[in-house]
Structure formats: structure tokens, C-alpha cells
Design a protein around this motif. Sequence first.
Motif, PDB file in Angstrom:
ATOM      1  N   GLU A  76       7.177  -3.232   7.650  1.00  0.00           N
ATOM      2  CA  GLU A  76       7.055  -2.246   7.202  1.00  0.00           C
ATOM      3  C   GLU A  76       7.517  -0.884   7.669  1.00  0.00           C
ATOM      4  O   GLU A  76       7.334   0.517   6.645  1.00  0.00           O
ATOM      5  CB  GLU A  76       5.183  -2.773   6.453  1.00  0.00           C
ATOM      6  CG  GLU A  76       4.561  -1.381   6.211  1.00  0.00           C
ATOM      7  CD  GLU A  76       2.628  -1.357   6.574  1.00  0.00           C
ATOM      8  OE1 GLU A  76       2.545  -2.430   7.146  1.00  0.00           O
ATOM      9  OE2 GLU A  76       2.525  -0.841   5.499  1.00  0.00           O
ATOM     10  N   ARG A 111      -2.343 -11.741   9.847  1.00  0.00           N
ATOM     11  CA  ARG A 111      -2.344 -10.591   9.889  1.00  0.00           C
ATOM     12  C   ARG A 111      -0.826  -9.619   9.983  1.00  0.00           C
ATOM     13  O   ARG A 111      -0.161  -8.712   8.923  1.00  0.00           O
ATOM     14  CB  ARG A 111      -3.247  -9.565  10.450  1.00  0.00           C
ATOM     15  CG  ARG A 111      -2.889  -7.743  10.792  1.00  0.00           C
ATOM     16  CD  ARG A 111      -3.899  -6.974  10.699  1.00  0.00           C
ATOM     17  NE  ARG A 111      -4.556  -6.286   9.407  1.00  0.00           N
ATOM     18  CZ  ARG A 111      -6.335  -5.854   8.782  1.00  0.00           C
ATOM     19  NH1 ARG A 111      -6.397  -6.260   9.759  1.00  0.00           N
ATOM     20  NH2 ARG A 111      -6.040  -5.078   8.219  1.00  0.00           N
ATOM     21  N   GLN A 142     -10.535  -2.935   2.800  1.00  0.00           N
ATOM     22  CA  GLN A 142     -10.394  -0.829   2.475  1.00  0.00           C
ATOM     23  C   GLN A 142     -10.546  -0.519   1.788  1.00  0.00           C
ATOM     24  O   GLN A 142     -10.417   0.947   1.666  1.00  0.00           O
ATOM     25  CB  GLN A 142      -9.021  -1.297   3.259  1.00  0.00           C
ATOM     26  CG  GLN A 142      -8.832  -1.965   4.066  1.00  0.00           C
ATOM     27  CD  GLN A 142      -7.517  -2.568   4.321  1.00  0.00           C
ATOM     28  OE1 GLN A 142      -6.229  -1.623   3.732  1.00  0.00           O
ATOM     29  NE2 GLN A 142      -6.450  -3.144   5.307  1.00  0.00           N
ATOM     30  N   ASP A 171      -1.615  -2.756  -2.600  1.00  0.00           N
ATOM     31  CA  ASP A 171      -1.887  -2.659  -0.718  1.00  0.00           C
ATOM     32  C   ASP A 171      -3.052  -1.862  -0.073  1.00  0.00           C
ATOM     33  O   ASP A 171      -3.532  -1.193   0.210  1.00  0.00           O
ATOM     34  CB  ASP A 171      -0.444  -2.538   0.075  1.00  0.00           C
ATOM     35  CG  ASP A 171      -0.979  -2.415   1.402  1.00  0.00           C
ATOM     36  OD1 ASP A 171      -1.517  -2.895   2.098  1.00  0.00           O
ATOM     37  OD2 ASP A 171      -0.355  -1.469   2.214  1.00  0.00           O
TER      38      ASP A 171
HETATM   39  N1  GUN Z   1       0.377  -4.224   8.723  1.00  0.00           N
HETATM   40  C1  GUN Z   1      -1.121  -5.165   9.055  1.00  0.00           C
HETATM   41  N2  GUN Z   1      -2.464  -4.605   8.889  1.00  0.00           N
HETATM   42  C2  GUN Z   1      -2.223  -4.132   7.284  1.00  0.00           C
HETATM   43  C3  GUN Z   1      -2.850  -3.723   6.818  1.00  0.00           C
HETATM   44  O1  GUN Z   1      -4.074  -3.265   6.752  1.00  0.00           O
HETATM   45  N3  GUN Z   1      -2.479  -2.978   5.777  1.00  0.00           N
HETATM   46  C4  GUN Z   1      -0.975  -2.141   5.643  1.00  0.00           C
HETATM   47  N4  GUN Z   1      -0.434  -1.621   5.312  1.00  0.00           N
HETATM   48  N5  GUN Z   1       0.266  -2.857   6.879  1.00  0.00           N
HETATM   49  C5  GUN Z   1      -0.709  -3.678   7.677  1.00  0.00           C
END
Ligand code: GUN
Length: 453
Positions: free
Chosen positions: A246, A215, A92, A337
Motif C-alpha cells: 500500500e 492484518r 474505524q 477502506d
Molecule cells: N494496513 C494495515 N492495517 C491497515 C489499516 O487498518 N488500514 C489501511 N488502509 N492499511 C492498513
Amino acid sequence: MRSWSSNAPDLPPTTAVRGRLVWFRDDPFLTSSDNALVYVDDGLLICRDGEIVAAGDYGQLVATLPPGVTVVSYRDKVILPGLVGSHAHYVQMRIIASYGEQLPEWLQDYVYPEESRFVDPAYARPIAALFCDELLRSGTTTAMVYCAPSPESVDALFEESVGRGMRLVAGKVLMDRNAPPAMLDSSPEQAYEDSANLIKRWHGVGRSVYAVTPRFAYTCTSRMLSAAGELWRDHPGTLLQTHVSENVREIQQVAELFPRPPYRDYIDVYEQHGLLGPGAVFAHAVHLSKREWRRLHETGSGVSHCPTSNLFLGSGLFRMKRAVKSGRRVPVGLGSDVAGGTSLSLLQTASEAYKVGALRGFPMDGVKLFYLATVGSATAMRLDHLIGSLEPGHEADFIVLDPAATPQLDARTSGADTVDDLLFSLAVMGDDRTVLATYIAGRLAHHRDARPT
Ligand code: GUN
Ligand code: ZN
């Protein structure tokens, strides 16, 4: 795991550096910062064959040096263990600072299109090289990294990290739903086989460590999560990484896919698929319940706190107080991240961790912030016996920070009246300019003032 591959750089027989040494002998979240900190004002660090063999007072140790060894003097500078990042996405790097979305849309609009390009080794290779170079420039000597779904993306990263002699942890992303079809694994069985081949190819090569990488639950079927659990169990020494809790909409989506009963909550989804345990690192963990924190503690699982990302994507404010609660302590490290996060620098990450802590009524001093960025991450990754410390027997990854890196930093640090205050100002104001030098396995791998060749 201590084999050194042939294309790794040669190890210097002996390196000796003089400066102000800082490392940690205890956990500042469970004891006082004074007890936790080791500080040697005029210190000497001696490394041989990639490992630290002595760290202590210059006056006492200098006589033990073998004849002919030149001491590199970093007087007035601060020598610390290399910083350890417990969560980043190298694939990324080119979509950092993508505007205006929260996690679900951000993944669809920016992340998946970019990660799909990493089927091409010619695309992956220079970005992997940039990522490793930027880590070194930021003082990060180990990172735990997500690649893309393509095996080629994993090859590209480990080729670059092994070539630099770095201890890097990484793995192929696993997903089999809720993402563009071209990026999905064709079956859990195929995903297992592809990952097992990568483990055979890279785990233990140089200092590489493989991480099984589903993931997150939203892009994995129950069968895929089970395959990840099996893969992890079948390959002792590998780690496991995934995302958890998250974003509030993500949590709802996961609850719809994995309803209660039989799943109590997000962490239980992972637990019921065999994904909790020592060496599992869960990124974000912003909205966990007390029950979920308790299960992380009881299973020995770790967490990566990613404050710049949690702020940038509007995900929420991490509760450090819950993570480090006495009697229920969960190992916590810091993660950039990138590219949800806005900087690879763990100094800038520590600065944001302080601010998030301040908003949650849990400010952290300089000792705690540097602990999180070294031992904290290393412990979450169960690599603390190897990295994150200047204690003899550890691998000789260390950094040299310059308290006078900028006129403003100089003005602030020259007035610091305690080591903790010095560390606090370095964490809150520091960035890549503050990193004067980065050593990998006792070898100089980056110097801020080196002329380009
Ligand atoms: N949750 C699943 N994939 C991702 C990602 O690539 N980045 C972040 N911050 N959260 C995720
Ligand atoms: Zn992430």
C-alpha cells in the motif's frame, strides 16, 4: 451456506419490482462494454424466498406473477445488483477523516487507539449497527470487513448483520508484533483457537462468511502468517483478507522483516505462508511488480482497489491496466477502506477509481465502474455465484438508483444518450442520495424517503 438463522428477518414469499434493469453477463475488461452489459428498459425483477427467479421484459413476465402479488413500480429508476465492497474496517468508523499522516503514523496515532476500544461489547455494538445501516443507505449489500483483534468486535458485527439478513464477510484481525502490546494475540496458537471458535460461532450463520484476517505482514511473525494459512486451509469455505503493497515505507519495512532470499517480494511473503489462492483478497496492491501480478493471476487470488484511501493517505495510484491485462487477469473489486477511505459509498469510490484511472492513462466507462462495484468484488471474494447479479438463481440483493436524485444529477442524466453514459454519470456524481432503495434478500431494507419511525 443457505441456512437462514432464526433472528434474521423473515423472507417475503414474492417481491416484484418494475424499472430499468442493469446487470452484467460478461467481463467488460475483456470484451466490449456493449457485450458485457444487460439492459432491460422496461424490466420486471421477480424474487421468491430471497432469490431472484426472473429478470426480463415487463410485458413478457408480468403474466407469470402469482395472483395477489403487487408490482412495486420504479419506472425511470435504475435497478442494479446490490453493490459489493471488498475492503472496509467497521472498527474505524469514528476515525474517518483523521488529518495529515501516511499509513505507518496513521495506524499508530489513530487506528490502534480506536480499535483497542472494541474489547468492550457496549462500545462495539452501536458502531456495528451504524456501519450496517450506513452500508444499506449507500447501496452496499455485501462488504468484506476487518474487525478489531478482539473476538467481541466480531460478535458485535455479525449480530448486527445477521439481524439485517445481510451477506457480510468479516473476521478478527490477527497480529503478534509491531502494534501496542494490549492488542497483540498472545501466540499464533491462541490466535488460531480464537479464530476457530469465531468460525464455529458465525460462519454459515444466516448469510455470514468468515474471513481469516492477518492484518499485514508487518504486524505478523512468520509463525502467525503460517497459522493464518493453516486456519484458512482447515476451514473450507472461509475467505482470507490482508493488506499488501500500500505504502512505500510499509513495503521497505516488510522487506526488512522478510528479506530476500528467501522471499522474492511482498506477495511471495504471503505465498510462502500459504495465503494465496481463490478467495484470498489483497487490499490496495498499489506498488506491485509484474511478477507479483502474475502470481496473483496464477493462484486465482483477488485484489481490492481502494482509491479514496490511496489518495487520502497519499499511498499512490493503483494500476488497473496491470490488474486486468488480458491473459493475466486478476479479479479486482472496489473497497471503501473506511477509515483510510473517506466514504462508505461505492458510488463515490467508483468516481475516485475513474480519476485514478484517468491519471494512469486508463479511464473506465460506466459499465466498467459498476462492474467493479458488483461482479468485480464478488468475483474477487469468490461469491459471484451468489451475489452481484440480477441473473435468476442469485440472491435477491438489489438497489434502486434515482437519476433525478438532485437537480444537478437530473440535469446531467436527463441528457444521457446511452445507458453507458447514464451509468457513468451515476457513478461519477452519485452518493447516498442517489440510492432510493436497498433490498436485502428480496426485502426492502432501506428507503431514502421513508419517514423516521
Ligand atoms: N494496513 C494495515 N492495517 C491497515 C489499516 O487498518 N488500514 C489501511 N488502509 N492499511 C492498513
Ligand atoms: Zn484496510
